[in-house]
Design a protein around this motif. Structure first.
Motif, PDB file in Angstrom:
ATOM      1  N   TYR A 113       0.834  -1.198   0.000  1.00 13.20           N
ATOM      2  CA  TYR A 113       0.000   0.000   0.000  1.00 13.20           C
ATOM      3  C   TYR A 113       0.869   1.249   0.000  1.00 13.20           C
ATOM      4  CZ  TYR A 113      -3.685  -3.273   1.177  1.00 13.20           C
ATOM      5  OH  TYR A 113      -4.560  -4.331   1.151  1.00 13.20           O
ATOM      6  N   ALA A 114       0.484   2.197  -0.846  1.00 11.38           N
ATOM      7  CA  ALA A 114       1.252   3.431  -0.964  1.00 11.38           C
ATOM      8  C   ALA A 114       1.137   4.300   0.281  1.00 11.38           C
ATOM      9  CB  ALA A 114       0.797   4.212  -2.188  1.00 11.38           C
ATOM     10  N   SER A 115       0.044   4.167   1.016  1.00  9.83           N
ATOM     11  CA  SER A 115      -0.151   4.915   2.266  1.00  9.83           C
ATOM     12  C   SER A 115      -0.665   3.958   3.331  1.00  9.83           C
ATOM     13  CB  SER A 115      -1.137   6.070   2.072  1.00  9.83           C
ATOM     14  OG  SER A 115      -2.399   5.580   1.643  1.00  9.83           O
ATOM     15  N   ARG A 116      -0.499   4.330   4.581  1.00  5.86           N
ATOM     16  CA  ARG A 116      -0.882   3.457   5.679  1.00  5.86           C
ATOM     17  C   ARG A 116      -2.385   3.252   5.704  1.00  5.86           C
ATOM     18  NH1 ARG A 116      -2.574   3.699  10.994  1.00  5.86           N
ATOM     19  NH2 ARG A 116      -1.725   2.075  12.378  1.00  5.86           N
ATOM     20  N   ARG A 117      -2.794   1.993   5.762  1.00  7.93           N
ATOM     21  CA  ARG A 117      -4.204   1.629   5.881  1.00  7.93           C
ATOM     22  C   ARG A 117      -4.344   0.632   7.016  1.00  7.93           C
ATOM     23  NH1 ARG A 117      -6.430   0.836  -0.324  1.00  7.93           N
ATOM     24  NH2 ARG A 117      -5.365   2.636  -1.247  1.00  7.93           N
ATOM     25  N   ILE A 118      -5.555   0.510   7.519  1.00  8.44           N
ATOM     26  CA  ILE A 118      -5.785  -0.430   8.610  1.00  8.44           C
ATOM     27  C   ILE A 118      -6.854  -1.442   8.221  1.00  8.44           C
ATOM     28  CG2 ILE A 118      -5.022   1.161  10.409  1.00  8.44           C
ATOM     29  CD1 ILE A 118      -7.984   1.658  11.048  1.00  8.44           C
ATOM     30  N   SER A 119      -6.762  -2.606   8.811  1.00 10.47           N
ATOM     31  CA  SER A 119      -7.708  -3.682   8.571  1.00 10.47           C
ATOM     32  C   SER A 119      -8.955  -3.482   9.417  1.00 10.47           C
ATOM     33  CB  SER A 119      -7.054  -5.017   8.943  1.00 10.47           C
ATOM     34  OG  SER A 119      -6.962  -5.129  10.361  1.00 10.47           O
ATOM     35  N   PRO A 120     -10.002  -4.287   9.202  1.00  6.49           N
ATOM     36  CA  PRO A 120     -11.189  -4.193  10.054  1.00  6.49           C
ATOM     37  C   PRO A 120     -10.880  -4.384  11.535  1.00  6.49           C
ATOM     38  CG  PRO A 120     -11.699  -5.470   8.095  1.00  6.49           C
ATOM     39  CD  PRO A 120     -10.215  -5.223   8.076  1.00  6.49           C
ATOM     40  N   GLU A 121      -9.799  -5.101  11.841  1.00  8.41           N
ATOM     41  CA  GLU A 121      -9.399  -5.311  13.232  1.00  8.41           C
ATOM     42  C   GLU A 121      -8.480  -4.213  13.744  1.00  8.41           C
ATOM     43  OE1 GLU A 121     -11.102  -8.718  11.541  1.00  8.41           O
ATOM     44  OE2 GLU A 121      -9.203  -7.814  10.872  1.00  8.41           O
ATOM     45  N   GLY A 122      -8.224  -3.193  12.923  1.00  7.14           N
ATOM     46  CA  GLY A 122      -7.385  -2.074  13.350  1.00  7.14           C
ATOM     47  C   GLY A 122      -5.902  -2.316  13.221  1.00  7.14           C
TER      48      GLY A 122
ATOM     49  N   TYR B 227       5.359   6.143   7.831  1.00  3.39           N
ATOM     50  CA  TYR B 227       5.034   4.985   6.995  1.00  3.39           C
ATOM     51  C   TYR B 227       5.771   5.054   5.667  1.00  3.39           C
ATOM     52  CZ  TYR B 227       2.318   1.548   4.386  1.00  3.39           C
ATOM     53  OH  TYR B 227       1.938   0.460   3.640  1.00  3.39           O
ATOM     54  N   ARG B 228       6.413   3.955   5.317  1.00  2.00           N
ATOM     55  CA  ARG B 228       7.083   3.837   4.027  1.00  2.00           C
ATOM     56  C   ARG B 228       6.631   2.524   3.385  1.00  2.00           C
ATOM     57  NH1 ARG B 228      11.160   7.565   3.486  1.00  2.00           N
ATOM     58  NH2 ARG B 228      11.840   8.600   5.409  1.00  2.00           N
ATOM     59  N   MET B 229       6.114   2.635   2.182  1.00  2.00           N
ATOM     60  CA  MET B 229       5.471   1.494   1.529  1.00  2.00           C
ATOM     61  C   MET B 229       6.365   0.260   1.463  1.00  2.00           C
ATOM     62  SD  MET B 229       3.953   1.208  -2.336  1.00  2.00           S
ATOM     63  CE  MET B 229       5.586   1.273  -3.090  1.00  2.00           C
ATOM     64  N   MET B 230       7.566   0.398   0.899  1.00  2.00           N
ATOM     65  CA  MET B 230       8.388  -0.779   0.698  1.00  2.00           C
ATOM     66  C   MET B 230       8.942  -1.321   2.007  1.00  2.00           C
ATOM     67  SD  MET B 230       7.915  -1.532  -2.319  1.00  2.00           S
ATOM     68  CE  MET B 230       8.996  -2.960  -2.341  1.00  2.00           C
ATOM     69  N   GLN B 231       9.159  -0.470   2.987  1.00  4.55           N
ATOM     70  CA  GLN B 231       9.598  -0.967   4.288  1.00  4.55           C
ATOM     71  C   GLN B 231       8.467  -1.736   4.974  1.00  4.55           C
ATOM     72  OE1 GLN B 231      11.307   2.180   6.644  1.00  4.55           O
ATOM     73  NE2 GLN B 231      12.909   2.607   5.154  1.00  4.55           N
TER      74      GLN B 231
END
Length: 290
Positions: free
Chosen positions: A97-106, A160-164
């Motif tokens: 993901y290009a930017s930080r996202r969270i799952s339904p569980e956070g 947040y860094r995508m590839m890391q």
């Protein structure tokens, strides 16, 4: 239902790319194939294409977003209801993901999809896999020399860094492979991680990194990269070769072991991530050797 004794292979991320290439190859040799996909319409289209191409109608579609623990649990229930045996599980699905996202569980989504999803799915299917032994569990990995920050797996303290983030989550696949192999020693279930090489990929898809980074890579270098079908050969070798009947706990490249990042070679780090993962998915795997 088809012959209950027919060899059964389950592939995640099976509607496109490497996963689809794997599913089609197994279908061509008459194997019963389970295809786990996130999108129902794309999954159905892929399944229908594989049936038409191979003539094998024993191809079964299951739906789950691996980033949703509820969906993983439902898919596992559906798989166990359908399959009396699971000879090979290939944890292939992955994303960035290009930017930080969270799952339904956070939970940060790359960690949720790439590590926790396979961790939970494998645990829920493990008794059926053990009952099918000799059996194989294969996780498709990547080759990024990194380390997991156990104090910030969710990227709340760092930028947040995508590839890391992607590399950290995929390193989890190696920690998982090595620890599960240790726990399953003596069960006739082998556990290995395979790096398929760099190939033309739709990593991230339309809602991940594909729209930014990977499309650029494909535009510039795609002509020179192997196809998913070519990349699948390494995974197929790990799934089929009699040379690997007793080989477990390995990080495999092109038919040979390759060096894993140093953190993944630390048994303490492997157990630490295992314990964290059990807590995050709310599921304790009764696999510790006696």
């Amino acid at each position: 239902m088809a012959d209950a004794n027919r060899k059964t292979v389950l592939v995640t991320g099976a509607n496109s790319g490497l996963g689809r290439a794997l599913a089609e190859s197994f279908a061509r040799d008459g194997t019963r194939v389970g295809m786990l996909a996130r999108n129902r319409s794309r999954g159905r289209a892929a399944r229908d294409d594989i049936v038409a191409a191979t003539g094998n109608r024993d191809i079964h579609l299951f739906i789950a977003d691996l980033g949703s623990q509820q969906e993983v649990r439902q898919a596992a229930t559906d798989i166990l209801d359908r399959f009396e045996r699971i000879d090979v599980l290939i944890n292939n699905a992955g994303t960035a993901y290009a930017s930080r996202r969270i799952s339904p569980e956070g939970i940060e989504r790359s960690l949720a999809v790439n590590h926790l999803g396979p961790f939970l799915l494998t645990g829920l299917l493990l008794e059926r896999i053990k009952a099918s032994a000799p059996a194989r569990i294969i996780t498709v990995g990547t080759r990024i020399d990194t380390a997991m920050d156990f104090d910030d797996l969710d990227w709340t303290r760092r930028r947040y860094r995508m590839m890391q983030a992607y590399g950290q989550s995929k390193l989890g696949n190696l920690h998982f492979t090595f620890e599960l192999a240790r726990r399953l020693a003596g069960t006739e279930v082998t556990v290995n991680c395979v790096f398929p090489g760099v190939f033309r990929s739709n990593l991230g898809g339309s809602d991940g990194a594909q729209g930014v980074f990977w499309k650029s890579v494909d535009l510039l270098l795609g002509w020179a990269l192997p196809t998913p079908t070519q990349a699948a050969e390494r995974v197929l070798y790990a799934a089929r070769s009699p040379d690997l009947d007793a080989v477990t706990g390995q990080y495999l490249g092109d038919r040979r072991p390759i060096k894993a990042p140093s953190q993944a070679l630390d048994p303490g780090a492997n157990r630490r991530l295992w314990d964290i993962s059990e807590r995050l998915v709310g599921f304790v795997q009764d696999t510790e050797p006696s």
